[in-house]
Design an enzyme around this catalytic site. Structure first.
Site, PDB file in Angstrom:
ATOM      1  N   LYS A  78       0.735  -1.089   0.038  1.00  0.00           N
ATOM      2  CA  LYS A  78       0.090   0.075  -0.132  1.00  0.00           C
ATOM      3  C   LYS A  78       1.086   1.170   0.069  1.00  0.00           C
ATOM      4  CE  LYS A  78      -2.052   0.782   3.649  1.00  0.00           C
ATOM      5  NZ  LYS A  78      -2.923   0.379   4.969  1.00  0.00           N
ATOM      6  N   THR A 106       3.911   1.445  -0.830  1.00  0.00           N
ATOM      7  CA  THR A 106       4.835   1.546  -1.982  1.00  0.00           C
ATOM      8  C   THR A 106       3.934   2.140  -3.157  1.00  0.00           C
ATOM      9  OG1 THR A 106       6.149  -0.258  -1.375  1.00  0.00           O
ATOM     10  CG2 THR A 106       6.327  -0.058  -3.495  1.00  0.00           C
ATOM     11  N   ARG A 122       2.024   8.546   7.045  1.00  0.00           N
ATOM     12  CA  ARG A 122       2.235   8.560   8.569  1.00  0.00           C
ATOM     13  C   ARG A 122       3.675   8.449   8.622  1.00  0.00           C
ATOM     14  NH1 ARG A 122      -1.056   3.938  10.818  1.00  0.00           N
ATOM     15  NH2 ARG A 122      -0.549   3.012   8.865  1.00  0.00           N
ATOM     16  N   LYS A 159       7.603  -5.930  11.956  1.00  0.00           N
ATOM     17  CA  LYS A 159       7.116  -5.154  10.416  1.00  0.00           C
ATOM     18  C   LYS A 159       8.061  -4.452   9.927  1.00  0.00           C
ATOM     19  CE  LYS A 159       3.089  -2.297   8.981  1.00  0.00           C
ATOM     20  NZ  LYS A 159       2.057  -1.689   9.421  1.00  0.00           N
ATOM     21  N   ALA A 207      -3.705   2.223  13.624  1.00  0.00           N
ATOM     22  CA  ALA A 207      -4.778   2.322  12.782  1.00  0.00           C
ATOM     23  C   ALA A 207      -5.819   1.387  13.394  1.00  0.00           C
ATOM     24  CB  ALA A 207      -4.576   1.709  11.581  1.00  0.00           C
ATOM     25  N   PHE A 254      -3.987  -0.249   7.494  1.00  0.00           N
ATOM     26  CA  PHE A 254      -4.596  -1.597   7.522  1.00  0.00           C
ATOM     27  C   PHE A 254      -5.680  -1.421   6.366  1.00  0.00           C
ATOM     28  CE2 PHE A 254      -4.134  -1.918  12.421  1.00  0.00           C
ATOM     29  CZ  PHE A 254      -2.867  -2.540  12.059  1.00  0.00           C
ATOM     30  N   PHE A 262       3.799  -9.178  -8.977  1.00  0.00           N
ATOM     31  CA  PHE A 262       4.515  -9.804  -8.742  1.00  0.00           C
ATOM     32  C   PHE A 262       5.394 -10.876  -9.550  1.00  0.00           C
ATOM     33  CE2 PHE A 262       3.400  -8.537  -4.483  1.00  0.00           C
ATOM     34  CZ  PHE A 262       4.235  -8.782  -3.529  1.00  0.00           C
ATOM     35  N   TRP A 310       7.209  -0.842  -7.762  1.00  0.00           N
ATOM     36  CA  TRP A 310       8.333  -1.321  -6.686  1.00  0.00           C
ATOM     37  C   TRP A 310       9.698  -1.485  -7.578  1.00  0.00           C
ATOM     38  CZ3 TRP A 310      11.129  -5.969  -6.829  1.00  0.00           C
ATOM     39  CH2 TRP A 310      11.963  -6.194  -5.740  1.00  0.00           C
TER      40      TRP A 310
END
Length: 555
Positions: free
Chosen positions: A71, A73, A94, A105, A273, A301, A381, A409
């Site tokens: 998200k 990225t 954020r 994380k 969140a 999230f 991907f 990405w």
């Protein structure tokens, strides 16, 4: 491919004054923190407030999975792509907490060729905003315990102190403590504990405030304890709000940095969140709206938590009307929602993909309830097959939703041009934005609307203490506040194991809390952790700094 930190270290960053000039920010409004980051003075608002507002795009996602959705990225890459297309875009995110950075994380600066930089500084201390929140929060805690020790003129019931302390690290040993031990001069013994700093109500208040004076007023309303008669004791009762606001006088100003492709980025605030709303500050978003054609922001999230709170809380307090939504998903994550184990997500599985798409479908339905055009961003991907992508495209077409392939990405802004064009087209459509509920509705009704309309619950059950507190908060005059739902992020339900699109389930509200200063009621479904612990192998073990100052192991 290079690691994220290696890509970031090779970035060709512009002096932050040049990034500011691109946005039209004069030097007299710029407060540099070194060469590549700065704060923007709030004085600029008088100059720009009457300008036409640019478009606001919210980036959200399906329910998070171990496979990752990308998200942040995607948010950064979209901003870069819009600038490549000749649009002035700014990203609003954020601030990363040190807890996840050193824990499990990781950081929150994007990845690959869609990052904000200087990545290491953003993830480590940055401009000190979170430390300011920590200090102001703990000042209030110290004043509270000192007041009790010095005679307790407010008749505070030490058994009903609700204000804990905070620190910006994961530390399970401090979740529950006894303080005041050691003797008469060391305070009054009582049970307490620590939360992580980004779970502080001060952080939520910072991100919902319009300026420093509004923030001070919110601080005044914070309830820290109750007296022997059950009446609330606030920070204003302790005369603490002024000093707390003083500690926040710089933290209230948005931070300006840049992406790998020199796209401006505001990174400001970082509320949880779950027990808060999980979005950057309203101040930063509204500043971006006046300085750029597009402001790209994100919510924490999945869309069931982050997007709903952005619409019903952030947009209310900020008077913001979003123009488009990007719903991020990946083939791997969708297959996880279809029941595939993490180790096998790279294998083609059309049946599991078809099942998992139901999770995506529910989020699409939910976003449309708010009247905002939506684009699905497929974070591609290497193992994704043409058949899987086509199946997803067909399902999106059935739902009358746009689908764009995102390769940001691997390719940065160039890999997001399709997404950017789709977003621009969506944002030109009429946005019939509306809230899910009205503030005048009873608290329990607002909770039930969210649970049934957004999660798909069949019913809502309240534990006796939760129902009691709902009645109490309504009697205290807080019944017209918005509701912040706190539940697992991994499922539409309150059971993290119910992935996909569960049905015929019930939501169980075990506790209700009041964030009077920030301005919302928190309804907790399940056990929500406000002080994380470190994993067996913390990320901190791999992080180091070399004699030449080079940082290694930071993602």
């Amino acid at each position: 491919m290079k690691s994220d930190i290696e890509i970031a270290q090779a970035a060709n960053m512009k002096p932050i004054s040049e990034v500011a000039k691109y946005l039209g920010v004069d030097d007299n409004y710029l407060e540099p923190y070194g060469h590549h980051k700065a704060k923007i003075s709030l004085d600029i608002w008088e100059k720009i407030k009457d300008r036409p507002s640019g478009k606001v795009v919210l980036v959200t996602a399906i329910n998070p999975t171990p496979a990752g959705e990308g998200k942040t990225t995607t948010t950064i890459g979209l901003g870069q792509a819009l600038n490549k297309l000749g649009k002035k875009a700014v990203v609003a995110l954020r601030e990363p907490s040190l807890g996840p950075v050193f824990g499990l994380k990781g950081g929150a600066a994007g990845g690959g060729y869609a990052q904000v930089v200087p990545m290491d500084e953003i993830n480590l201390h940055f401009t000190g905003d979170i430390h300011a929140v920590t200090t102001a929060h703990n000042l209030l805690a110290a004043l509270l315990d000192n007041h009790i020790h010095q005679g307790n003129a407010l008749n505070i019931d030490s058994r009903q102190v609700v204000w804990r302390r905070v620190m910006d690290l994961n530390e399970r040993a401090l979740r529950n403590i006894v303080l005041g031990l050691g003797g008469r001069l060391d305070g009054i013994p009582r049970e307490s504990g620590f939360d992580i700093s980004v779970a502080s109500e001060l952080m939520a208040a910072l991100c919902l405030a319009s300026d420093l004076m509004d923030l001070k007023e919110r601080f005044k309303r914070i309830i820290i304890a109750y007296n022997q008669d059950g009446q609330p004791i606030t920070a204003d009762d302790l005369k603490a709000a002024g000093a707390m606001a003083l500690l926040m006088k710089d933290a209230v100003k948005p931070n300006l940095v840049q992406t790998l492709e020199n796209t401006p980025a505001f990174i400001h605030g970082g509320p949880f969140a779950n027990i808060a709303h999980g979005a950057n500050s309203i101040i930063a978003t509204k500043m971006g709206m006046k300085l750029a054609d597009y402001t790209i922001t994100e919510a924490g999230f999945g869309a069931d938590l982050g997007a709903e709170k952005f619409f019903d809380m952030v947009c209310r307090y900020g008077n913001i009307k979003p123009d488009a939504v990007v719903l991020v998903a990946s083939i791997r994550a969708i297959k996880h929602h279809g029941g595939v184990a993490k180790a096998k997500l790279g294998e083609k599985n059309l049946a599991a993909l078809a099942t998992g798409i139901e999770n995506l479908g529910k989020h699409l339905e939910n976003i449309k309830k708010f009247g905002v055009p939506v684009v699905v961003a497929l974070n591609e991907f290497p193992g994704d097959t043409a058949e899987e992508i086509q199946l997803l495209a067909d399902k999106c077409a059935e739902a009358n939703a746009r689908l764009a392939i995102s390769r940001v990405w691997a390719a940065g802004g160039e890999g997001g041009l399709d997404l950017a064009e789709q977003v621009m087209a969506a944002a030109e459509k009429p946005s019939n934005f509306c809230y899910l509920y009205e503030l005048e509705q009873p608290l329990n009704r607002k909770i039930e609307i969210i649970c049934k309309e957004i999660y798909g619950a069949a019913a809502v059950n309240y534990a006796a203490p939760a129902r009691k507190m709902l009645d109490k908060y309504a009697e205290m005059g807080y019944g017209n506040l918005p509701v912040c739902m706190a539940k697992t992020q991994y499922s539409l339900s309150d059971d993290p194991d119910l992935i996909g699109r569960p049905d015929n389930f019930e939501i169980n509200i075990r506790e209700v809390r009041l964030s009077a200063g920030a301005g919302f009621i928190v309804a907790l479904a399940g056990n929500i952790m406000t002080m994380p612990g470190l994993p067996k192998t913390p990320a901190a073990e791999k992080i180091d700094i070399l004699p030449n100052g080079e940082i290694v192991g930071l993602f």
